[in-house]
Motif scaffolding. Structure first.
Motif, PDB file in Angstrom:
ATOM      1  N   TYR A 331     -48.455 -38.353 -73.386  1.00 18.09           N
ATOM      2  CA  TYR A 331     -48.220 -39.403 -74.375  1.00 18.09           C
ATOM      3  C   TYR A 331     -49.281 -39.369 -75.476  1.00 18.09           C
ATOM      4  CZ  TYR A 331     -44.445 -41.711 -71.873  1.00 18.09           C
ATOM      5  OH  TYR A 331     -43.242 -41.993 -71.289  1.00 18.09           O
ATOM      6  N   TYR A 332     -50.519 -39.060 -75.092  1.00 14.26           N
ATOM      7  CA  TYR A 332     -51.599 -39.022 -76.088  1.00 14.26           C
ATOM      8  C   TYR A 332     -51.387 -37.875 -77.075  1.00 14.26           C
ATOM      9  CZ  TYR A 332     -56.263 -38.679 -78.096  1.00 14.26           C
ATOM     10  OH  TYR A 332     -57.324 -38.619 -78.962  1.00 14.26           O
ATOM     11  N   PHE A 338     -48.962 -45.431 -82.576  1.00 11.88           N
ATOM     12  CA  PHE A 338     -49.148 -46.162 -81.336  1.00 11.88           C
ATOM     13  C   PHE A 338     -47.930 -47.029 -81.016  1.00 11.88           C
ATOM     14  CE2 PHE A 338     -53.740 -45.355 -82.057  1.00 11.88           C
ATOM     15  CZ  PHE A 338     -54.029 -44.810 -80.802  1.00 11.88           C
ATOM     16  N   LEU A 339     -47.289 -47.558 -82.047  1.00  6.17           N
ATOM     17  CA  LEU A 339     -46.096 -48.360 -81.817  1.00  6.17           C
ATOM     18  C   LEU A 339     -44.975 -47.494 -81.256  1.00  6.17           C
ATOM     19  CD1 LEU A 339     -44.735 -51.106 -82.028  1.00  6.17           C
ATOM     20  CD2 LEU A 339     -44.096 -50.533 -84.399  1.00  6.17           C
ATOM     21  N   GLU A 340     -44.803 -46.315 -81.816  1.00 13.49           N
ATOM     22  CA  GLU A 340     -43.767 -45.404 -81.328  1.00 13.49           C
ATOM     23  C   GLU A 340     -44.076 -44.942 -79.901  1.00 13.49           C
ATOM     24  OE1 GLU A 340     -42.439 -43.377 -85.590  1.00 13.49           O
ATOM     25  OE2 GLU A 340     -44.033 -42.487 -84.371  1.00 13.49           O
ATOM     26  N   LYS A 341     -45.364 -44.696 -79.629  1.00 15.28           N
ATOM     27  CA  LYS A 341     -45.739 -44.304 -78.269  1.00 15.28           C
ATOM     28  C   LYS A 341     -45.478 -45.438 -77.285  1.00 15.28           C
ATOM     29  CE  LYS A 341     -49.268 -40.901 -79.546  1.00 15.28           C
ATOM     30  NZ  LYS A 341     -50.697 -40.512 -79.472  1.00 15.28           N
ATOM     31  N   SER A 342     -45.750 -46.662 -77.703  1.00 19.26           N
ATOM     32  CA  SER A 342     -45.489 -47.811 -76.834  1.00 19.26           C
ATOM     33  C   SER A 342     -44.001 -47.944 -76.545  1.00 19.26           C
ATOM     34  CB  SER A 342     -46.018 -49.096 -77.484  1.00 19.26           C
ATOM     35  OG  SER A 342     -47.402 -49.014 -77.705  1.00 19.26           O
ATOM     36  N   ALA A 343     -43.196 -47.753 -77.580  1.00 13.83           N
ATOM     37  CA  ALA A 343     -41.745 -47.831 -77.388  1.00 13.83           C
ATOM     38  C   ALA A 343     -41.256 -46.722 -76.465  1.00 13.83           C
ATOM     39  CB  ALA A 343     -41.042 -47.746 -78.741  1.00 13.83           C
ATOM     40  N   LEU A 345     -43.017 -45.274 -74.150  1.00 12.72           N
ATOM     41  CA  LEU A 345     -43.494 -45.573 -72.803  1.00 12.72           C
ATOM     42  C   LEU A 345     -42.615 -46.622 -72.126  1.00 12.72           C
ATOM     43  CD1 LEU A 345     -45.697 -44.934 -70.767  1.00 12.72           C
ATOM     44  CD2 LEU A 345     -47.093 -46.747 -71.770  1.00 12.72           C
ATOM     45  N   VAL A 346     -42.253 -47.670 -72.894  1.00 13.64           N
ATOM     46  CA  VAL A 346     -41.370 -48.699 -72.345  1.00 13.64           C
ATOM     47  C   VAL A 346     -40.001 -48.114 -72.017  1.00 13.64           C
ATOM     48  CG1 VAL A 346     -40.177 -50.855 -72.862  1.00 13.64           C
ATOM     49  CG2 VAL A 346     -42.588 -50.597 -73.463  1.00 13.64           C
TER      50      VAL A 346
END
Length: 370
Positions: A331-332, A338-343, A345-346
């Motif tokens: 993911y990193y 960061f918003l796209e990575k959070s989405a 991840l969810v």
């Protein structure tokens, strides 16, 4: 559903009934079972503590030899001479170890033999490198390989048998990426090395007819695979320090994906089992992981499956610990905000929950009764 434990007498009776155990081999098998039961097998945490103690003893004794001016780090012949002496002492103690009865004396003898062998290897390698020149390509690899071949058959330490072949592989990796002695783009050489390590790990760990004495080499090959995957999982810029451009991981990802599918088929009992719904879904997931460029996650899953199938607790622990590490690295390393990575991840979490619900609803998480 947990499997019932099998007692030795029940297992022997089942072997005799099925004709697997000939009558003339019964006494030999009973003696082997009794010998294995009498042998002490320390738990994993004690093995780790013993390894740490041996490492400290080796470093402190080497420091003593240097401070006391008994050996000279500037003399290759002096280092090689002392190294061969310590190697001879370690080999001699290893030969005496099987004839020593169980107890504290045997433990002390084993630690002493391991320390003497480790000192001998380190000093012999540094002596050879000093005599040949530190800038001479492949000399460290040849030196480590030579001391490994000389001591592997007599080494009484499984840890030493794992670390020595891994040191050979690490030296080859340094030649490929650090020195670039093969010239040009190291991607091809790295892919060839990964393929060889994968083949060694598969043939040694998954084939039951391979002698147990070679198992540490299989573990070292698996560790070599993990090292290469770790370099690739470090991000898009992996390899810049060695090649001034990112390494191409696509071929390694193909090898890893095929290996993971093959490992699933091996654990399931044959490649024909992959047509079953749960294993077909697992195979599709493995292919998707390969397309997503997640070699670290695939490697962690491979270690988990091998550890579970072989009932190897250390391998399972390594797989469990490696999985979240490689997930974070994957993911990193994505080129997203960061918003796209959070989405993402969810979304991945939701997808996993849906998959778990499907598995539970179809009863794929339950073992069939024999």
């Amino acid at each position: 559903m947990t499997r019932p434990s099998i007692e030795a007498e029940t297992l022997m009776a089942a072997w005799r009934a099925s004709g697997t155990l000939p009558p003339d081999a019964h006494a030999a098998v009973v003696e082997a079972v009794r010998a294995a039961a009498a042998e002490e097998h320390p738990p994993l945490h004690l093995k780790i503590l013993s390894a740490v103690g041996t490492l400290l003893a080796t470093l402190f004794f080497l420091a003593f030899l240097v401070v006391a001016d008994i050996i000279s780090l500037n003399s290759g012949s002096n280092l090689l001479g002392w190294g061969l002496a310590f190697l001879a002492a370690g080999v001699g103690l290893s030969f005496a170890l099987p004839r020593t009865p169980q107890g504290i004396g045997r433990d002390i003898l084993a630690q002493t033999a391991f320390t003497a062998t480790a000192l001998g290897k380190v000093m012999s390698v540094f002596g050879i490198v000093s005599l040949a020149g530190a800038s001479t390509p492949w000399v460290p690899t040849a030196a480590i390989l030579a001391v490994t071949i000389a001591t592997y058959p007599v080494s009484a330490s499984s840890l030493d048998r794992v670390l020595s072949p891994y040191a050979v592989a690490a030296s080859v990796l340094l030649e490929i990426l650090g020195r670039r002695t093969l010239g040009g783009d190291p991607t091809l050489a790295l892919t060839a090395m990964f393929t060889i390590a994968t083949a060694c790990a598969g043939l040694i760990l998954l084939v039951h007819r391979v002698p147990l004495a070679l198992r540490p080499i299989g573990i070292a090959a698996l560790a070599t695979m993990g090292t290469i995957v770790g370099i690739l999982a470090a991000g898009r810029d992996a390899g810049l320090w060695a090649n001034q451009r990112p390494l191409d991981s696509r071929f390694i990802e193909v090898v890893l994906t095929v290996s993971l599918v093959g490992t699933i088929a091996w654990a399931a009992g044959g490649i024909d089992k992959l047509v079953r719904p749960p294993l077909a879904a697992a195979t599709a997931g493995v292919v998707l992981l390969g397309l997503a460029g997640a070699p670290g996650i695939s490697f962690a899953l491979l270690v988990l499956i091998v550890g579970h199938a072989l009932h190897d607790v250390p391998l399972r622990v390594v797989g469990v610990l490696a999985l979240p590490v490689f997930l974070v690295l994957w993911y990193y390393g994505r080129d997203m905000t960061f918003l796209e990575k959070s989405a993402a991840l969810v979304g991945s979490g939701v997808l996993l929950l849906i998959g778990q619900a499907v598995i539970a609803g179809a009863s794929w998480d339950r073992e069939e009764a024999p």
